[in-house]
Design an enzyme around this catalytic site. Structure first.
Site, PDB file in Angstrom:
ATOM      1  N   THR A  24       0.823  -1.209   0.000  1.00 50.12           N
ATOM      2  CA  THR A  24       0.000   0.000   0.000  1.00 50.12           C
ATOM      3  C   THR A  24       0.858   1.261   0.000  1.00 50.12           C
ATOM      4  O   THR A  24       0.438   2.294  -0.537  1.00 50.12           O
ATOM      5  CB  THR A  24      -0.950   0.030   1.217  1.00 50.12           C
ATOM      6  OG1 THR A  24      -0.193  -0.111   2.425  1.00 50.12           O
ATOM      7  CG2 THR A  24      -1.983  -1.076   1.129  1.00 50.12           C
ATOM      8  N   HIS A  43       1.142 -16.408  -2.280  1.00 48.37           N
ATOM      9  CA  HIS A  43      -0.161 -16.245  -2.928  1.00 48.37           C
ATOM     10  C   HIS A  43      -0.038 -16.061  -4.439  1.00 48.37           C
ATOM     11  O   HIS A  43      -0.999 -15.653  -5.089  1.00 48.37           O
ATOM     12  CB  HIS A  43      -0.918 -15.065  -2.314  1.00 48.37           C
ATOM     13  CG  HIS A  43      -1.369 -15.326  -0.898  1.00 48.37           C
ATOM     14  ND1 HIS A  43      -1.722 -14.327  -0.017  1.00 48.37           N
ATOM     15  CD2 HIS A  43      -1.522 -16.495  -0.209  1.00 48.37           C
ATOM     16  CE1 HIS A  43      -2.064 -14.871   1.147  1.00 48.37           C
ATOM     17  NE2 HIS A  43      -1.948 -16.174   1.048  1.00 48.37           N
ATOM     18  N   CYS A  95      -6.737 -20.503 -23.260  1.00 51.21           N
ATOM     19  CA  CYS A  95      -5.395 -21.075 -23.334  1.00 51.21           C
ATOM     20  C   CYS A  95      -5.060 -21.415 -24.775  1.00 51.21           C
ATOM     21  O   CYS A  95      -5.860 -22.027 -25.492  1.00 51.21           O
ATOM     22  CB  CYS A  95      -5.329 -22.332 -22.454  1.00 51.21           C
ATOM     23  SG  CYS A  95      -3.774 -23.250 -22.576  1.00 51.21           S
ATOM     24  N   THR A 146       1.444  -6.969   7.657  1.00 54.32           N
ATOM     25  CA  THR A 146       0.379  -7.955   7.488  1.00 54.32           C
ATOM     26  C   THR A 146      -0.480  -8.006   8.737  1.00 54.32           C
ATOM     27  O   THR A 146       0.036  -7.987   9.862  1.00 54.32           O
ATOM     28  CB  THR A 146       0.923  -9.360   7.163  1.00 54.32           C
ATOM     29  OG1 THR A 146      -0.154 -10.316   7.235  1.00 54.32           O
ATOM     30  CG2 THR A 146       2.036  -9.788   8.097  1.00 54.32           C
TER      31      THR A 146
END
Length: 248
Positions: free
Chosen positions: A24, A119, A152, A193
């Site tokens: 951020t 992630h 794809c 976090t």
């Protein structure tokens, strides 16, 4: 009790878990914060559900447009990213386990082999059918050229950013690497976090169970503050450079 700076200065192997608060500060909005993506547009959460993404062609078209406009394409690394590069130069960095998908750690100069993207990454796309991976840049060019939901090129399956959506499991190899990094350190530092998302947050418990000191740097309280040896309640762009420069 020693301060975070003192624990950090003694550390020989440091594993860092970074979250949205690091991004951020480069202008990339988080999901749930005051200016977060979902705060401003609650309906946007649907794009991050794998079941809804697969089932709804119109939602996929919206997702591709959102990817074209993602702040990661223009964001620049900030002082928190650069501080972790300084830490790596001391030879004490075991790994950066990041929940962020923007690649800014690598852009700042962190070695790619030390960055574990738990992630995933927005810089690649993956076929949900055959697993073929290609660059996000090439997929977005296809969207710009008139394919609103590009299939794809190998098997015709659905393409998606190579990030973990709700309903998807973490990549097993990436998860193993993150657990190994949490076990193999003497300080586990979390930066920016909220420690609300599992299984990333549980790495704190893994690290502590294997003898590491836990240092939490986050502007707001987290569920793991009571487990921590030190808590630094500041924004990471200010706190990380101070913490790392004091221990070099």
């Amino acid at each position: 009790m020693m301060s975070g700076t003192e624990w950090f200065a003694r550390a020989r192997r440091v594993t860092v878990l970074t979250g949205a608060g690091v991004s951020t500060e480069s202008g990339i909005p988080d999901f749930r914060g005051p200016h977060g993506l979902w705060t401003k547009n609650p309906a946007a959460q649907r794009m991050f559900s794998i079941d809804e993404y697969v089932a709804d062609p119109d939602l996929r078209i919206q997702a591709w447009q959102a990817r074209r406009e993602h702040a990661a394409w223009t964001a620049e690394p900030n002082s928190a990213h650069r501080a972790l590069v300084d830490l790596e130069r001391t030879g004490r960095l075991r790994a950066i386990v990041t929940q962020n998908i923007d690649g800014l750690h690598q852009r700042a100069g962190s070695s790619a082999d030390l960055v574990i993207e738990i992630h995933g990454t927005i810089h690649e796309v993956v076929c949900l059918a055959c697993g073929d991976r290609t660059s996000m840049r090439s997929a977005l060019q296809r969207v710009a050229d008139g394919e609103p939901d590009p299939p794809c090129l190998v098997c015709g399956g659905l393409l998606k950013s190579a990030t973990i959506a709700f309903g998807q499991s973490l990549d097993a190899g990436v998860h193993r690497a993150s657990v190994a990094a949490a076990r193999d350190c003497d300080v586990f530092l979390t930066a920016g976090t909220s420690l609300q998302v599992q299984p990333a947050a549980s790495l704190c418990e893994v690290a502590v169970a294997h003898g590491a000191r836990l240092v939490i740097c986050n502007a707001e309280p987290t569920p793991y503050d009571e487990l921590a040896d030190a808590v630094i309640r500041e924004r990471v762009g200010q706190a990380l450079p101070e913490l790392i420069s004091a221990s070099v």
